[in-house]
Scaffold this active site. Structure first.
Site, mmCIF file in Angstrom:
data_model
loop_
_atom_site.group_PDB
_atom_site.id
_atom_site.type_symbol
_atom_site.label_atom_id
_atom_site.label_comp_id
_atom_site.label_asym_id
_atom_site.label_seq_id
_atom_site.Cartn_x
_atom_site.Cartn_y
_atom_site.Cartn_z
ATOM 1 N N TYR A 1 0.856 -1.196 0.000
ATOM 2 C CA TYR A 1 0.000 0.000 0.000
ATOM 3 C C TYR A 1 0.889 1.242 0.000
ATOM 4 C CZ TYR A 1 -4.437 2.457 0.455
ATOM 5 O OH TYR A 1 -5.542 3.243 0.212
ATOM 6 N N GLY A 2 1.890 1.193 -0.888
ATOM 7 C CA GLY A 2 2.816 2.320 -1.029
ATOM 8 C C GLY A 2 2.402 3.226 -2.169
ATOM 9 N N ARG B 1 2.074 -6.453 4.861
ATOM 10 C CA ARG B 1 2.510 -6.851 6.203
ATOM 11 C C ARG B 1 1.984 -5.840 7.232
ATOM 12 N NH1 ARG B 1 8.922 -5.202 5.463
ATOM 13 N NH2 ARG B 1 8.531 -2.998 5.076
ATOM 14 N N SER C 1 1.638 0.806 6.377
ATOM 15 C CA SER C 1 0.841 0.628 5.155
ATOM 16 C C SER C 1 -0.471 -0.092 5.466
ATOM 17 C CB SER C 1 1.613 -0.190 4.117
ATOM 18 O OG SER C 1 2.678 0.549 3.595
ATOM 19 N N ASP D 1 10.712 -3.658 -5.725
ATOM 20 C CA ASP D 1 11.198 -4.681 -6.662
ATOM 21 C C ASP D 1 12.167 -5.662 -6.002
ATOM 22 O OD1 ASP D 1 9.881 -3.759 -9.119
ATOM 23 O OD2 ASP D 1 11.032 -1.946 -8.733
ATOM 24 N N GLU D 2 12.999 -5.153 -5.109
ATOM 25 C CA GLU D 2 14.042 -6.011 -4.520
ATOM 26 C C GLU D 2 13.473 -6.965 -3.467
ATOM 27 O OE1 GLU D 2 13.701 -2.769 -4.206
ATOM 28 O OE2 GLU D 2 14.066 -2.125 -2.150
ATOM 29 N N HIS E 1 6.336 -3.218 -13.111
ATOM 30 C CA HIS E 1 7.705 -3.093 -13.617
ATOM 31 C C HIS E 1 8.184 -4.520 -13.916
ATOM 32 C CE1 HIS E 1 11.719 -1.754 -14.255
ATOM 33 N NE2 HIS E 1 12.202 -2.028 -13.070
ATOM 34 N N ASP F 1 13.431 1.423 -18.909
ATOM 35 C CA ASP F 1 13.204 2.049 -17.603
ATOM 36 C C ASP F 1 14.528 2.156 -16.832
ATOM 37 O OD1 ASP F 1 10.957 2.835 -15.628
ATOM 38 O OD2 ASP F 1 12.211 1.482 -14.454
HETATM 39 P P1 NDP Z 1 6.686 1.525 -2.301
HETATM 40 O O1 NDP Z 1 8.063 1.384 -1.763
HETATM 41 O O2 NDP Z 1 6.086 2.890 -2.344
HETATM 42 O O3 NDP Z 1 5.671 0.609 -1.501
HETATM 43 C C1 NDP Z 1 5.978 -0.678 -1.154
HETATM 44 C C2 NDP Z 1 4.843 -1.281 -0.343
HETATM 45 O O4 NDP Z 1 5.171 -2.645 -0.127
HETATM 46 C C3 NDP Z 1 4.632 -0.642 1.006
HETATM 47 O O5 NDP Z 1 3.262 -0.577 1.283
HETATM 48 C C4 NDP Z 1 5.334 -1.629 1.939
HETATM 49 O O6 NDP Z 1 4.769 -1.657 3.221
HETATM 50 C C5 NDP Z 1 5.043 -2.934 1.258
HETATM 51 N N1 NDP Z 1 5.994 -3.979 1.608
HETATM 52 C C6 NDP Z 1 7.350 -3.922 1.622
HETATM 53 N N2 NDP Z 1 7.885 -5.091 1.964
HETATM 54 C C7 NDP Z 1 6.833 -5.922 2.211
HETATM 55 C C8 NDP Z 1 6.737 -7.272 2.607
HETATM 56 N N3 NDP Z 1 7.835 -8.013 2.849
HETATM 57 N N4 NDP Z 1 5.503 -7.813 2.752
HETATM 58 C C9 NDP Z 1 4.410 -7.078 2.512
HETATM 59 N N5 NDP Z 1 4.429 -5.787 2.123
HETATM 60 C C10 NDP Z 1 5.633 -5.218 1.973
HETATM 61 O O7 NDP Z 1 6.693 0.849 -3.764
HETATM 62 P P2 NDP Z 1 6.397 1.547 -5.170
HETATM 63 O O8 NDP Z 1 4.945 1.848 -5.270
HETATM 64 O O9 NDP Z 1 7.396 2.620 -5.453
HETATM 65 O O10 NDP Z 1 6.761 0.344 -6.176
HETATM 66 C C11 NDP Z 1 5.900 -0.750 -6.364
HETATM 67 C C12 NDP Z 1 6.091 -1.270 -7.786
HETATM 68 O O11 NDP Z 1 5.676 -0.268 -8.699
HETATM 69 C C13 NDP Z 1 7.530 -1.600 -8.149
HETATM 70 O O12 NDP Z 1 7.523 -2.717 -9.000
HETATM 71 C C14 NDP Z 1 7.981 -0.367 -8.916
HETATM 72 O O13 NDP Z 1 9.028 -0.625 -9.843
HETATM 73 C C15 NDP Z 1 6.708 -0.022 -9.641
HETATM 74 N N6 NDP Z 1 6.599 1.364 -10.096
HETATM 75 C C16 NDP Z 1 6.808 2.387 -9.210
HETATM 76 C C17 NDP Z 1 6.661 3.694 -9.617
HETATM 77 C C18 NDP Z 1 6.780 4.814 -8.642
HETATM 78 O O14 NDP Z 1 6.651 5.947 -9.070
HETATM 79 N N7 NDP Z 1 7.027 4.606 -7.368
HETATM 80 C C19 NDP Z 1 6.335 4.032 -11.032
HETATM 81 C C20 NDP Z 1 6.030 2.874 -11.837
HETATM 82 C C21 NDP Z 1 6.202 1.601 -11.382
HETATM 83 P P3 NDP Z 1 5.509 -1.031 4.519
HETATM 84 O O15 NDP Z 1 4.887 0.308 4.723
HETATM 85 O O16 NDP Z 1 5.176 -2.008 5.586
HETATM 86 O O17 NDP Z 1 6.979 -0.960 4.207
HETATM 87 MG MG MG Z 2 10.838 4.571 -14.807
#
Ligand code: NDP
Ligand code: MG
Length: 330
Positions: A25-26, A48, A52, A82-83, A107, A190
């Site tokens: 929920y990022g 998790r 979020s 992604d990682e 992505h 990208d």
């Molecule tokens: P964020 O870092 O903003 O959000 C990640 C989310 O994943 C958070 O809600 C985090 O929760 C949750 N999370 C992290 N680790 C875990 C885990 N082990 N189990 C469950 N939940 C977890 O990610 P983005 O939105 O930036 O990126 C998401 C995807 O979108 C990627 O593939 C990225 O390449 C792609 N993308 C991103 C863009 C961008 O502008 N950001 C643009 C286009 C594509 P917590 O709060 O608990 O850490």
């Molecule tokens: Mg890009």
């Protein structure tokens, strides 16, 4: 030229009866989840416990852990960093994925570089807005959309494309145009864009310009305004009208300096090095480095991040921005 789809080419009916689990929920996830819900789709959140999780609950979603959400869903959209995706996939997604469901990405990294290898009975698609999540959300609420990409890696159902287009419509993408690409093309372009131009190239250019002025005895504040703060104004002009539109708006002196001096800074040597970066991306060398770096608990990444934050340009910038309270930190 890439194929382009508009609102009329996509039908949300292809998601009727499809329960969509948004994982995370990022940045991207909160925007996809809310836009899809307002487009009439059934959305649940898998994330998790923590910030979020609470944010998704506060926004009125049914929220659970990743495994529980996956077990209930026909579409699993992986919007985790992604990682982290491969580890979460192995432990919490793969064992619970229903045959015939769709696995969605924003992505292509983990699919292209073999970090996630889904079973053959799963559709694997990408719906990737070409913009950060908060813009994807804001544009949608304003009746607009962010241009988006779709790609089909696996089409087990024979319906992967219609469903991906429907999802792209649900987040507002078809309002601006949805382009079909491949996981390979999206990922390689990208990574190249962010390394060579948008993030890596721009940061290095700004820092070198700042250091050149300060080392020549000019005030750090002047240097910051010139090579960093004003960058946004130029980028906005490029965004609106291309390089030609930007050159139309700047003074003739600036335009002459641009055309004659720019190529002396960004010369053929830069392009040669760009080609080397691209080769590392195409051959998986960068991907392997980033995967191993994460296995090493980001030792290099965190050190470089700390050193960059300690550069004097950051102190000067923080002070100057504090005089402009409307430039809120996000
Ligand atoms: P964020 O870092 O903003 O959000 C990640 C989310 O994943 C958070 O809600 C985090 O929760 C949750 N999370 C992290 N680790 C875990 C885990 N082990 N189990 C469950 N939940 C977890 O990610 P983005 O939105 O930036 O990126 C998401 C995807 O979108 C990627 O593939 C990225 O390449 C792609 N993308 C991103 C863009 C961008 O502008 N950001 C643009 C286009 C594509 P917590 O709060 O608990 O850490
Ligand atoms: Mg890009």
């Amino acid at each position: 030229m890439a194929k382009v789809f508009h609102d009329a080419d996509a039908d949300l009916q292809h998601l009727a009866g499809v329960k969509i689990a948004i994982l995370g929920y990022g940045s991207q996830a909160h925007a996809h989840a809310q836009n899809l819900r307002e487009s009439g789709c059934e959305v649940i959140i898998g994330v998790r416990p923590g910030g979020s999780f609470e944010a998704a609950q506060a926004d009125g979603f049914a929220v659970s852990g990743v495994a529980e959400a996956v077990a209930q869903a026909n579409w699993v959209q992986i919007l985790l960093p992604d990682e982290r995706q491969a580890g979460v996939y192995r432990q919490e997604i793969e064992p619970h994925l229903q045959p015939g469901s769709t696995l969605g990405f924003a992505h292509g990294f983990n699919i292209l570089y073999n970090q996630i290898v889904p079973a053959a009975n799963i559709d694997v698609v990408m719906v990737a807005p070409k913009g950060p999540g908060h813009i994807v959300r804001r544009m949608f609420t304003e009746g607009k959309g962010v241009p988006s990409l779709i790609a089909i890696h696996q089409d087990a159902s024979g319906q992967a494309r219609q469903r991906a287009l429907a999802y792209a419509k649900g987040i507002g993408g078809t309002r601006a145009g949805v382009f079909e690409t491949s996981f390979r093309e999206e990922t390689e372009t990208d990574l190249f864009g962010e390394q060579a131009v948008l993030c890596g190239g721009t940061s290095a250019l700004v820092q070198a310009g700042y250091e050149t002025l300060v080392e020549a005895g000019y005030a750090p504040e002047m240097a910051y305004f010139e090579v960093c703060h004003e960058l946004k104004l130029i980028v906005d002009l490029i965004n609106e009208g291309g390089l030609a539109g930007m050159r139309y708006s700047i003074s003739n002196t600036a335009e002459y300096g641009d055309l004659t001096r720019g190529p002396r800074i960004i010369d053929g040597g830069v392009k040669e090095r760009m080609k080397a970066l691209l080769k590392d991306i195409q051959e998986g060398v960068f991907a392997r480095e980033w995967v191993l770096e994460n296995q090493a608990n980001q030792a290099v990444f965190q050190a470089l991040r700390r050193r960059a934050a300690e550069h004097p340009i950051e102190q000067v910038g923080a002070e100057l921005r504090s005089y402009m309270p409307w430039m809120k930190k996000r």
